[in-house]
Design a protein around this motif. Structure first.
Motif, PDB file in Angstrom:
ATOM      1  N   ARG A 137    -108.935 -49.982-130.044  1.00  0.00           N
ATOM      2  CA  ARG A 137    -108.473 -49.409-131.439  1.00  0.00           C
ATOM      3  C   ARG A 137    -107.692 -47.713-130.989  1.00  0.00           C
ATOM      4  NH1 ARG A 137    -108.871 -53.909-133.285  1.00  0.00           N
ATOM      5  NH2 ARG A 137    -110.070 -55.111-134.279  1.00  0.00           N
ATOM      6  N   PHE A 138    -106.750 -47.244-131.389  1.00  0.00           N
ATOM      7  CA  PHE A 138    -106.750 -45.459-131.099  1.00  0.00           C
ATOM      8  C   PHE A 138    -107.350 -45.592-133.151  1.00  0.00           C
ATOM      9  CE2 PHE A 138    -102.941 -47.142-130.170  1.00  0.00           C
ATOM     10  CZ  PHE A 138    -102.969 -46.192-128.540  1.00  0.00           C
ATOM     11  N   LEU A 139    -107.797 -44.425-133.011  1.00  0.00           N
ATOM     12  CA  LEU A 139    -109.314 -43.438-133.788  1.00  0.00           C
ATOM     13  C   LEU A 139    -108.486 -41.798-133.502  1.00  0.00           C
ATOM     14  CD1 LEU A 139    -110.880 -45.366-131.416  1.00  0.00           C
ATOM     15  CD2 LEU A 139    -112.084 -45.239-133.656  1.00  0.00           C
ATOM     16  N   ARG A 140    -108.531 -41.210-135.069  1.00  0.00           N
ATOM     17  CA  ARG A 140    -108.583 -39.904-135.556  1.00  0.00           C
ATOM     18  C   ARG A 140    -109.128 -39.016-135.927  1.00  0.00           C
ATOM     19  NH1 ARG A 140    -107.254 -36.864-139.495  1.00  0.00           N
ATOM     20  NH2 ARG A 140    -105.727 -34.951-138.735  1.00  0.00           N
ATOM     21  N   LEU A 141    -109.824 -38.088-135.968  1.00  0.00           N
ATOM     22  CA  LEU A 141    -111.076 -37.176-136.208  1.00  0.00           C
ATOM     23  C   LEU A 141    -110.082 -36.207-136.319  1.00  0.00           C
ATOM     24  CD1 LEU A 141    -113.811 -36.759-136.879  1.00  0.00           C
ATOM     25  CD2 LEU A 141    -113.998 -36.127-134.842  1.00  0.00           C
ATOM     26  N   GLY A 142    -109.868 -35.332-137.811  1.00  0.00           N
ATOM     27  CA  GLY A 142    -109.572 -33.943-138.224  1.00  0.00           C
ATOM     28  C   GLY A 142    -110.460 -33.273-137.373  1.00  0.00           C
ATOM     29  N   LEU A 143    -110.514 -31.901-136.916  1.00  0.00           N
ATOM     30  CA  LEU A 143    -111.428 -31.215-136.829  1.00  0.00           C
ATOM     31  C   LEU A 143    -111.695 -29.779-137.465  1.00  0.00           C
ATOM     32  CD1 LEU A 143    -111.072 -31.357-132.806  1.00  0.00           C
ATOM     33  CD2 LEU A 143    -112.953 -31.750-133.862  1.00  0.00           C
ATOM     34  N   ALA A 144    -110.452 -29.395-137.846  1.00  0.00           N
ATOM     35  CA  ALA A 144    -109.977 -28.596-138.862  1.00  0.00           C
ATOM     36  C   ALA A 144    -110.698 -28.885-140.315  1.00  0.00           C
ATOM     37  CB  ALA A 144    -108.512 -27.848-139.486  1.00  0.00           C
ATOM     38  N   GLU A 145    -111.151 -29.931-140.206  1.00  0.00           N
ATOM     39  CA  GLU A 145    -111.865 -30.084-141.964  1.00  0.00           C
ATOM     40  C   GLU A 145    -113.432 -29.913-141.415  1.00  0.00           C
ATOM     41  OE1 GLU A 145    -109.687 -32.246-140.365  1.00  0.00           O
ATOM     42  OE2 GLU A 145    -108.459 -32.604-142.190  1.00  0.00           O
ATOM     43  N   ASP A 146    -113.773 -29.181-140.840  1.00  0.00           N
ATOM     44  CA  ASP A 146    -115.178 -28.891-140.518  1.00  0.00           C
ATOM     45  C   ASP A 146    -116.563 -30.151-141.216  1.00  0.00           C
ATOM     46  OD1 ASP A 146    -117.678 -26.824-139.703  1.00  0.00           O
ATOM     47  OD2 ASP A 146    -117.397 -26.312-142.194  1.00  0.00           O
ATOM     48  N   THR A 147    -116.022 -31.319-140.669  1.00  0.00           N
ATOM     49  CA  THR A 147    -116.904 -32.666-141.105  1.00  0.00           C
ATOM     50  C   THR A 147    -117.690 -33.231-139.550  1.00  0.00           C
ATOM     51  OG1 THR A 147    -115.164 -34.055-140.879  1.00  0.00           O
ATOM     52  CG2 THR A 147    -115.617 -33.199-142.882  1.00  0.00           C
ATOM     53  N   LEU A 148    -117.488 -32.552-138.637  1.00  0.00           N
ATOM     54  CA  LEU A 148    -118.498 -32.830-137.466  1.00  0.00           C
ATOM     55  C   LEU A 148    -120.434 -33.100-137.807  1.00  0.00           C
ATOM     56  CD1 LEU A 148    -117.122 -31.138-134.407  1.00  0.00           C
ATOM     57  CD2 LEU A 148    -116.994 -33.611-134.703  1.00  0.00           C
ATOM     58  N   PRO A 149    -120.967 -34.148-137.573  1.00  0.00           N
ATOM     59  CA  PRO A 149    -121.866 -33.976-137.518  1.00  0.00           C
ATOM     60  C   PRO A 149    -122.471 -32.631-136.352  1.00  0.00           C
ATOM     61  CG  PRO A 149    -120.975 -35.855-136.940  1.00  0.00           C
ATOM     62  CD  PRO A 149    -120.037 -35.156-136.704  1.00  0.00           C
ATOM     63  N   PRO A 150    -123.920 -32.115-136.829  1.00  0.00           N
ATOM     64  CA  PRO A 150    -124.746 -31.900-136.519  1.00  0.00           C
ATOM     65  C   PRO A 150    -125.036 -31.407-134.600  1.00  0.00           C
ATOM     66  CG  PRO A 150    -125.401 -31.683-138.103  1.00  0.00           C
ATOM     67  CD  PRO A 150    -124.520 -32.727-138.085  1.00  0.00           C
TER      68      PRO A 150
END
Length: 308
Positions: A137-150
């Motif tokens: 699988r290729f996976l993507r995470l948007g870092l600009a959305e500020d949704t990272l868990p603490p």
């Protein structure tokens, strides 16, 4: 229309990177990395980067070589990509044929190739005698959305460092990489036993960001890491996340990756990518926790040379 396949030249770097960006945008690479990879390939790999031209324009590329780190001789790879605007014009077929001829001459008996899990791509591979194996699988995470868990709490007895802290002596990271790579799910296993080669291919890779590569140290010994590669502009990719056998199941993979991703966001990077074998459920679960979403699937295919 004339299709030509030839060796990569440094002046092809931008056009070759554009083919990758168009055909498989989930990979993070730069023209500089492409030139470096050709110049620093291990001679044991019989590595070649082939490009396909149509009327003088680079429209495809094939990364070709022997899996020299595998314990099984004769295994090789040929990963072929053609710009979507030039599919069906013969570039892919000629790249595959040229790659197989080179690998057969180099002593390969089995050729593995990653193929996007789309009907046209799979049919192309099957017509040429390639049989489907495992998927990833290729996976993507948007870092600009500020949704990272603490950030998870750092457990007692664990110290977080970066790869930059090991600049004077990276050998402990080589030992960590070797143990975890040996356990990575794959049709073609790898045994890292060449420290000097690792210094060139991994430690010296121009995409490696040592400040974003986070290492968990337990009792003075590296126990887990996540290797970060970037395009030095906005995109981040996980080169490898691994934990030694003695420390698995303790949350260290999540810990090092969380700190790396938070560092990446603070550095202004806006997109994070990673890839996981479809059977690697522990790492897929970790990435789901971060918020990664599957954006594509590849299926590894294999062809036995001399058959069909």
């Amino acid at each position: 229309m004339t299709v030509l396949v030839r060796e990569f030249r440094p002046e092809d770097a931008e056009a070759t990177a554009e083919v990758l960006r168009a055909a498989i945008p989930f990979l993070v690479t730069t023209p500089q990395e492409i030139v470096w990879s050709v110049a620093h390939a291990n001679p044991a790999s019989a590595y070649r980067l082939l490009v396909a031209e149509i009327d003088g324009r680079v429209v495809g590329r094939a990364q070709v070589g022997l899996a020299y780190e595998s314990g099984t001789p004769g295994q090789a790879y040929a990963n072929v990509y053609v710009h979507p605007e030039h599919l069906g014009q013969g570039a892919g077929s000629l790249l595959v044929r040229t790659a197989e001829e080179h690998l057969a001459f180099a002593g390969a008996s089995s050729v593995y190739s990653w193929v996007l899990d789309e009907p046209g791509n799979r049919a192309f591979a099957q017509r040429r005698g390639y049989l489907a194996r495992r998927s990833a699988r290729f996976l993507r995470l948007g870092l600009a959305e500020d949704t990272l868990p603490p950030l998870p709490e750092v457990p007692a007895g664990v110290e977080l460092r970066t790869a930059a802290d090991f600049a004077a002596d990276p050998r402990p990271l080589f030992a960590l990489d070797a143990e975890t790579t040996a356990d990575e799910p794959s049709d073609v296993g790898a045994e890292l036993d060449d420290y000097e080669g690792w210094l060139t291919s991994t430690w010296g890779h121009p995409g490696l960001d040592r400040d974003l590569t986070v290492v968990a140290v337990v009792d003075g010994v590296p126990a887990a890491f996540t290797a970060a590669r970037t395009d030095r502009v906005s995109r981040y990719t996980s080169g490898m996340t691994g934990v030694t056998r003695a420390h698995r199941g303790k949350g260290l993979a999540k810990l090092v990756k969380a700190h790396s991703l938070h560092r990446a966001r603070a550095a202004g990077l806006t997109e994070a990518f990673t890839g996981n074998d479809a059977g690697n459920q522990p790492m897929l679960a970790v990435n789901k926790w971060f918020g990664y979403e599957i954006c594509a699937t590849e299926v590894r295919h294999v062809r036995e040379l001399g058959i069909g």
